[in-house]
Design a protein around this motif. Structure first.
Motif, mmCIF file in Angstrom:
data_model
loop_
_atom_site.group_PDB
_atom_site.id
_atom_site.type_symbol
_atom_site.label_atom_id
_atom_site.label_comp_id
_atom_site.label_asym_id
_atom_site.label_seq_id
_atom_site.Cartn_x
_atom_site.Cartn_y
_atom_site.Cartn_z
ATOM 1 N N VAL A 51 0.789 -1.028 0.232
ATOM 2 C CA VAL A 51 0.273 -0.355 0.186
ATOM 3 C C VAL A 51 1.031 1.677 0.082
ATOM 4 O O VAL A 51 1.664 1.008 0.311
ATOM 5 C CB VAL A 51 -0.917 0.077 1.522
ATOM 6 C CG1 VAL A 51 -2.126 1.355 1.208
ATOM 7 C CG2 VAL A 51 -1.791 -1.152 1.354
ATOM 8 N N GLN A 82 -3.669 2.891 6.562
ATOM 9 C CA GLN A 82 -4.725 2.882 7.455
ATOM 10 C C GLN A 82 -6.278 3.439 7.191
ATOM 11 O O GLN A 82 -6.337 3.649 7.838
ATOM 12 C CB GLN A 82 -4.081 3.780 8.956
ATOM 13 C CG GLN A 82 -2.669 3.172 8.545
ATOM 14 C CD GLN A 82 -2.472 2.559 10.086
ATOM 15 O OE1 GLN A 82 -3.801 1.540 10.752
ATOM 16 N NE2 GLN A 82 -1.482 1.394 9.964
ATOM 17 N N GLY A 128 -7.748 0.961 4.992
ATOM 18 C CA GLY A 128 -8.311 0.216 4.302
ATOM 19 C C GLY A 128 -8.445 -0.017 3.150
ATOM 20 O O GLY A 128 -9.294 -1.502 2.867
ATOM 21 N N SER A 146 -7.345 -4.197 3.859
ATOM 22 C CA SER A 146 -8.428 -5.246 3.647
ATOM 23 C C SER A 146 -9.668 -4.938 3.009
ATOM 24 O O SER A 146 -10.239 -5.563 2.001
ATOM 25 C CB SER A 146 -9.260 -4.428 4.856
ATOM 26 O OG SER A 146 -8.484 -4.211 6.164
ATOM 27 N N GLU A 178 5.696 -7.619 7.255
ATOM 28 C CA GLU A 178 4.755 -6.654 6.802
ATOM 29 C C GLU A 178 3.776 -6.816 6.173
ATOM 30 O O GLU A 178 2.645 -6.378 5.939
ATOM 31 C CB GLU A 178 4.928 -5.238 7.446
ATOM 32 C CG GLU A 178 3.936 -4.356 7.530
ATOM 33 C CD GLU A 178 4.257 -3.346 7.902
ATOM 34 O OE1 GLU A 178 4.764 -2.368 8.997
ATOM 35 O OE2 GLU A 178 3.856 -1.799 6.846
ATOM 36 N N LYS A 237 -11.196 -10.533 10.555
ATOM 37 C CA LYS A 237 -12.316 -10.072 9.855
ATOM 38 C C LYS A 237 -12.621 -11.272 8.565
ATOM 39 O O LYS A 237 -13.945 -10.300 8.664
ATOM 40 C CB LYS A 237 -12.428 -8.520 9.444
ATOM 41 C CG LYS A 237 -11.832 -7.135 10.850
ATOM 42 C CD LYS A 237 -11.505 -5.979 10.645
ATOM 43 C CE LYS A 237 -11.434 -5.319 11.614
ATOM 44 N NZ LYS A 237 -10.307 -4.266 12.068
HETATM 45 C C1 LIG Z 1 0.839 -3.465 5.635
HETATM 46 C C2 LIG Z 1 0.138 -3.083 5.240
HETATM 47 C C3 LIG Z 1 -0.343 -3.302 4.228
HETATM 48 C C4 LIG Z 1 -1.070 -2.457 5.727
HETATM 49 O O1 LIG Z 1 -2.577 -1.878 4.645
HETATM 50 P P1 LIG Z 1 -3.481 -1.225 5.130
HETATM 51 O O2 LIG Z 1 -3.846 -0.804 3.348
HETATM 52 O O3 LIG Z 1 -3.273 0.202 5.940
HETATM 53 O O4 LIG Z 1 -4.556 -2.151 6.287
HETATM 54 P P2 LIG Z 1 -5.724 -1.385 6.711
HETATM 55 O O5 LIG Z 1 -5.853 0.070 6.982
HETATM 56 O O6 LIG Z 1 -6.461 -2.251 5.747
HETATM 57 O O7 LIG Z 1 -5.785 -1.680 8.075
HETATM 58 C C5 LIG Z 1 -5.903 -3.277 7.789
HETATM 59 C C6 LIG Z 1 -6.103 -3.470 9.553
HETATM 60 O O8 LIG Z 1 -4.910 -4.269 10.225
HETATM 61 C C7 LIG Z 1 -4.442 -2.663 10.861
HETATM 62 N N1 LIG Z 1 -2.365 -1.923 10.611
HETATM 63 C C8 LIG Z 1 -1.935 -1.351 9.595
HETATM 64 N N2 LIG Z 1 -1.022 -1.436 9.751
HETATM 65 C C9 LIG Z 1 -0.298 -1.689 10.403
HETATM 66 C C10 LIG Z 1 1.201 -2.250 10.650
HETATM 67 N N3 LIG Z 1 2.181 -2.139 10.023
HETATM 68 N N4 LIG Z 1 1.777 -3.036 11.888
HETATM 69 C C11 LIG Z 1 0.286 -3.654 12.005
HETATM 70 N N5 LIG Z 1 -1.097 -3.878 11.811
HETATM 71 C C12 LIG Z 1 -1.526 -2.983 11.157
HETATM 72 C C13 LIG Z 1 -4.952 -2.097 11.199
HETATM 73 O O9 LIG Z 1 -4.630 -1.196 12.315
HETATM 74 C C14 LIG Z 1 -6.221 -2.901 10.649
HETATM 75 O O10 LIG Z 1 -6.953 -3.216 11.508
HETATM 76 P P3 LIG Z 1 -7.748 -2.312 12.986
HETATM 77 O O11 LIG Z 1 -9.016 -2.209 11.407
HETATM 78 O O12 LIG Z 1 -8.384 -3.801 13.817
HETATM 79 O O13 LIG Z 1 -7.891 -1.410 13.013
HETATM 80 C C15 LIG Z 1 0.691 -1.655 4.853
HETATM 81 O O14 LIG Z 1 1.080 -0.957 5.593
HETATM 82 C C16 LIG Z 1 1.431 -2.019 3.709
HETATM 83 O O15 LIG Z 1 1.576 -2.340 2.570
HETATM 84 N N6 LIG Z 1 2.911 -1.926 3.940
HETATM 85 C C17 LIG Z 1 3.947 -2.357 3.569
HETATM 86 C C18 LIG Z 1 4.436 -3.841 2.938
HETATM 87 C C19 LIG Z 1 5.821 -3.981 2.195
HETATM 88 O O16 LIG Z 1 5.972 -3.414 2.596
HETATM 89 N N7 LIG Z 1 5.348 -4.476 1.118
HETATM 90 C C20 LIG Z 1 7.044 -4.003 -0.129
HETATM 91 C C21 LIG Z 1 7.106 -5.946 0.104
HETATM 92 S S1 LIG Z 1 8.195 -6.743 -1.334
#
Ligand SMILES: CC(C)(COP(=O)(O)OP(=O)(O)OC[C@H]1O[C@@H](n2cnc3c(N)ncnc32)[C@H](O)[C@@H]1OP(=O)(O)O)[C@@H](O)C(=O)NCCC(=O)NCCS
Length: 182
Positions: A110, A116, A118, A121, A152, A162
């Motif tokens: 993302v 953060q 959705g 999700s 992550e 969920k």
């Molecule tokens: C982890 C990741 C996918 C989450 O995406 P996002 O769109 O922010 O997630 P969402 O908004 O749908 O949140 C989903 C749930 O996870 C939780 N969450 C989000 N980021 C989180 C994190 N870094 N650690 C733990 N929980 C996390 C949210 O609080 C939510 O939970 P809740 O509804 O109980 O509050 C995003 O931070 C990301 O892309 N990180 C980098 C991944 C990466 O390195 N990718 C490249 C690899 S080659």
């Protein structure tokens, strides 16, 4: 493919640009160019992604904000995403899943500005629908169990809970294997 490239050209997360989510498509490290320098690795994996698209083994969901691609979730059959089969900490779940096909959800990316909200999700929901449309089976994921944990990109436990996933095994120190049927 052009919008996938648009997202990854933005360097949405560390490693995403050079990997292009090809890591899980390779059974072993030597085949993934992991020893190559950043630019060479990026070029190689961009080409690899093209080949995967052309041979029909690239499956993923792109999420948009207005017209801009901001998130990605990769899924596929176990045979298309075999990497974890060679991890010592991975416990072969397919033996328990009988005749049902085993799918994997292996990568989320993302864009930093859109986290953060959705996005991941929503991508997960759409991936499950696509798997259902593709005949369904057991779906397995490997999310992190605490904030800040390594890998992550595999998603977070709460996202999968969920959607009705249950923990089936530990997976290393900071992840768990979760499953549900679709
Ligand atoms: C982890 C990741 C996918 C989450 O995406 P996002 O769109 O922010 O997630 P969402 O908004 O749908 O949140 C989903 C749930 O996870 C939780 N969450 C989000 N980021 C989180 C994190 N870094 N650690 C733990 N929980 C996390 C949210 O609080 C939510 O939970 P809740 O509804 O109980 O509050 C995003 O931070 C990301 O892309 N990180 C980098 C991944 C990466 O390195 N990718 C490249 C690899 S080659």
């Amino acid at each position: 493919m052009p919008d996938f490239e648009r997202l990854f050209e933005k360097h949405p997360a560390p490693g995403a640009f050079s990997c292009r989510c090809t890591y899980h498509h390779r059974a072993r490290p030597s085949a993934n160019g992991e020893s190559l320098s950043g630019a060479k690795r990026a070029a190689r994996n961009r080409q690899r992604r093209r080949e995967l698209v052309e041979n029909g083994s690239s499956h993923g969901i792109l999420v948009y904000s207005k017209d801009e691609p901001v998130g990605w979730c990769q899924y596929g059959l176990r045979e298309e995403l075999p990497r974890f089969d060679n991890y010592p900490s991975y416990r072969q779940p397919a033996r328990e899943s009988g005749a049902k096909r085993l799918w994997r959800i292996t990568c989320f990316t993302v864009d930093r500005k859109h986290r953060q909200q959705g996005v991941a999700s929503s991508a997960l929901k759409a991936a499950l629908q696509a798997i259902r449309d593709g005949g369904g089976g057991i779906v397995e994921a490997y999310p992190i169990i605490r904030r800040g944990a390594y890998r992550e990109y595999l998603g977070t436990v709460s996202m999968f809970q969920k959607e009705g996933f249950k923990v089936v095994a530990p997976f290393g120190k900071s992840n768990v294997a979760m499953r549900r049927s679709v």
